[in-house]
Enzyme design. Sequence first.
Site, short mmCIF file in Angstrom:
data_model
loop_
_atom_site.label_atom_id
_atom_site.label_comp_id
_atom_site.label_asym_id
_atom_site.label_seq_id
_atom_site.Cartn_x
_atom_site.Cartn_y
_atom_site.Cartn_z
N GLU A 1 -9.48 5.02 -7.81
CA GLU A 1 -9.84 5.27 -9.20
C GLU A 1 -8.59 5.65 -10.00
O GLU A 1 -7.60 6.07 -9.42
CB GLU A 1 -10.83 6.43 -9.26
CG GLU A 1 -12.10 6.20 -8.46
CD GLU A 1 -13.21 5.59 -9.28
OE1 GLU A 1 -13.18 5.69 -10.52
OE2 GLU A 1 -14.11 5.00 -8.67
N ASP B 1 5.32 1.63 -3.24
CA ASP B 1 4.64 1.84 -4.51
C ASP B 1 4.37 0.49 -5.18
O ASP B 1 5.31 -0.23 -5.53
CB ASP B 1 5.56 2.71 -5.38
CG ASP B 1 4.93 3.07 -6.71
OD1 ASP B 1 3.96 2.39 -7.13
OD2 ASP B 1 5.39 4.04 -7.33
N ASP C 1 -6.38 -3.82 -5.62
CA ASP C 1 -7.46 -3.12 -4.92
C ASP C 1 -7.10 -1.64 -4.87
O ASP C 1 -6.67 -1.12 -3.85
CB ASP C 1 -7.63 -3.69 -3.51
CG ASP C 1 -8.73 -2.98 -2.75
OD1 ASP C 1 -9.49 -2.21 -3.37
OD2 ASP C 1 -8.83 -3.17 -1.52
N SER C 2 -7.27 -0.98 -6.01
CA SER C 2 -6.80 0.40 -6.14
C SER C 2 -7.93 1.40 -5.93
O SER C 2 -9.10 1.03 -5.85
CB SER C 2 -6.24 0.60 -7.54
OG SER C 2 -7.29 0.51 -8.49
N GLU D 1 0.87 -1.19 0.00
CA GLU D 1 0.00 0.00 0.00
C GLU D 1 0.90 1.23 0.00
O GLU D 1 1.82 1.33 0.81
CB GLU D 1 -0.89 -0.04 1.26
CG GLU D 1 -1.53 1.27 1.67
CD GLU D 1 -2.52 1.84 0.65
OE1 GLU D 1 -3.46 1.11 0.26
OE2 GLU D 1 -2.36 3.02 0.25
N1 AG3 Z 1 -11.18 0.45 -3.92
C1 AG3 Z 1 -12.04 0.83 -5.02
C2 AG3 Z 1 -12.96 1.94 -4.69
C3 AG3 Z 1 -13.47 2.70 -5.87
C4 AG3 Z 1 -14.64 3.51 -5.46
N2 AG3 Z 1 -14.85 4.63 -6.33
C5 AG3 Z 1 -15.55 5.72 -5.99
N3 AG3 Z 1 -16.15 5.79 -4.84
N4 AG3 Z 1 -15.66 6.68 -6.86
C6 AG3 Z 1 -11.76 0.34 -2.65
C7 AG3 Z 1 -10.83 -0.05 -1.56
C8 AG3 Z 1 -11.50 -0.98 -0.62
N5 AG3 Z 1 -10.60 -1.89 -0.05
#
Ligand code: AG3
Length: 275
Positions: free
Chosen positions: A158, A137, A155-156, A106
């Site tokens: 946007e 990174d 698990d990124s 992370e």
């Molecule tokens: N990762 C993707 C979240 C994307 C949500 N987009 C938004 N709210 N516009 C979430 C991390 C969870 N572990």
Amino acid sequence: MELWFTEKQTKNFGITAKIKRTLHTEQTDFQKLDMIETEEFGNMLVLDGMVMTTEKDEFVYHEMVAHVPLFTHPNPENVLVVGGGDGGVIREVLKHPSVKKATLVEIDGKVIEYSKKFLPSIAGALEDPRVEVKVDDGFMHIAESENVYDVIMVDSTEPVGPAVNLFTKGFYAGISKALKEDGVFVAQTDNPWFTPELITNVQRDVREIFPITRLYVANIPTYPSGLWTFTIGSKKHDPLEVSEDRFHDMDTKYYTKDIHKAAFALPKFVADLVK
Ligand code: AG3
């Protein structure tokens, strides 16, 4: 006075939650971090104004990121999560008895710190002895890894801000190199209502690198449009050909072996995006 949080999901549309109280606000080295206690969804992690996870609906996303690729692979032992500093995907990964090691990379240590503090039911798993947490990174970590992982989950946030690199063809090529010869990877790929081109583009790029590429969906009420997509790339194992005996009981609230199959049944307008 009533306080409401709104994520503007597009220029013209948003989602709004009534705030009980704000638990923490901070500009980190990478992004703006807000932890909000909401009336409807419990504690909510917000990064750069976008909802990342909430206590009430987090299980859908985290289970669907983790279990679809992990049941697709016959024996996942060494697993990598890129991003996901809240620890939700790691919690699900650890439910698989075959997993010997789970690495979390992370970029923003503050996400880990405040998730541990305010989202303990999600982040608690980060303390497990099978987990190694690296504040680093993810793009670089992938570039430096070769033939090590059975399953990689991206698990990124946007594709704006710190995560832009994680939606490039170069990154997917790196993932392929970092995986073993029968490796599987999955990435969250946003929603078909407001970001259809993203889904199409990722699918095109991943297809050029992985022989098996598929899209699946899940219902996540606090994410834009509520209908979320995940792109899976696999070198050998097809997520649609998992034999019945490979599924085993697991403590989940969304994922089941029927959902595993059903998630790949796409509404026509979504299927058209990846034709
Ligand atoms: N990762 C993707 C979240 C994307 C949500 N987009 C938004 N709210 N516009 C979430 C991390 C969870 N572990």
